[in-house]
Design an enzyme around this catalytic site. Structure first.
Site, PDB file in Angstrom:
ATOM      1  N   ASP A 158      -3.997   5.967   5.952  1.00 42.58           N
ATOM      2  CA  ASP A 158      -4.376   7.216   6.731  1.00 42.58           C
ATOM      3  C   ASP A 158      -5.374   6.921   7.680  1.00 42.58           C
ATOM      4  OD1 ASP A 158      -4.628   9.918   6.642  1.00 42.58           O
ATOM      5  OD2 ASP A 158      -6.568  10.086   5.564  1.00 42.58           O
ATOM      6  N   GLU A 215       0.949  -1.172  -0.087  1.00 45.18           N
ATOM      7  CA  GLU A 215      -0.032  -0.028   0.036  1.00 45.18           C
ATOM      8  C   GLU A 215       0.821   1.314  -0.140  1.00 45.18           C
ATOM      9  OE1 GLU A 215      -2.462   1.261  -0.881  1.00 45.18           O
ATOM     10  OE2 GLU A 215      -4.040   1.393   0.462  1.00 45.18           O
TER      11      GLU A 215
END
Ligand code: IMP
Ligand code: MG
Length: 181
Positions: free
Chosen positions: A109, A105
């Site tokens: 967040d 990835e």
């Protein structure tokens, strides 16, 4: 910095992580992943689009065989952050039950998108599954998800470059930069 602003515009505030720093960390990560998965069937699953450059570099840092798969998901946004409900736009074309899976990835967040993706993949019964992320913004986390390997921890600022975009722009910057409106 003036040269960078001349090319990329004033929204690029500063270089946060240089090409050299990224290269160094990827090299170290490649060595440890190669040791860990030596002799095992390894599948790197990249979430498009943000992770495409990271995937390209990480797979070339390995000294063991691996296969590559892509997924593309869209998350429904509630205001400024993702809701965690994902729609699979592009799915893997491989039965992952025969593989050790490393999800690659770009950034975690809130963690909601990836949390959902990891749940979907675990249900398919991989031999093992771990999450490798280039960037981690732990201050923003709302989902119960931690990366197994994170190359850089960053504060709560919006970043672009090295695959990450703002409105589909800046993905081609070779470094990670802080973005400001
Ligand atoms: P999450 O579900 O909130 O963890 O969303 C993660 C996704 O949001 C990442 O895969 C990125 O596509 C995007 N994202 C989050 N923070 C940033 C950022 O600082 N710059 C660019 N994209 C970001
Ligand atoms: Mg992404």
């Amino acid at each position: 910095m003036d040269g960078i602003k001349a090319i990329y515009g004033n929204n690029i505030k500063r270089i946060m992580i240089s090409e050299e720093e990224i290269r160094q960390k990827i090299c170290e990560t490649g060595i440890s992943l190669s040791e860990k998965y030596k002799g095992r069937p390894l599948l790197l699953v990249s979430i498009l689009k943000g992770a495409f450059i990271f995937l390209a570099d990480i797979c070339r840092s390995l000294t063991i065989p691996c296969e590559i798969g892509f997924m593309r998901v869209s998350s429904y946004y509630d205001g400024t952050s993702s809701s965690g409900k994902v729609n699979i736009l592009l799915d893997l074309d491989i039965d992952i039950s025969r593989y050790h899976v490393v999800v690659v990835e770009d950034i975690i967040d809130t963690g909601r998108t990836l949390c959902e993706v990891v749940d979907i993949l675990k249900k398919r019964g991989p031999l093992s599954l771990e999450v490798l992320t280039l960037l981690d913004k732990p201050e923003r986390r709302t989902a119960d998800l931690q990366a197994d390997i994170s190359l850089f921890t960053i504060p709560d600022v919006f970043v672009v470059g090295y695959g990450l975009d703002c409105g589909e722009k800046y993905r081609n910057l070779p470094f990670i930069a802080e973005y400001s409106e």
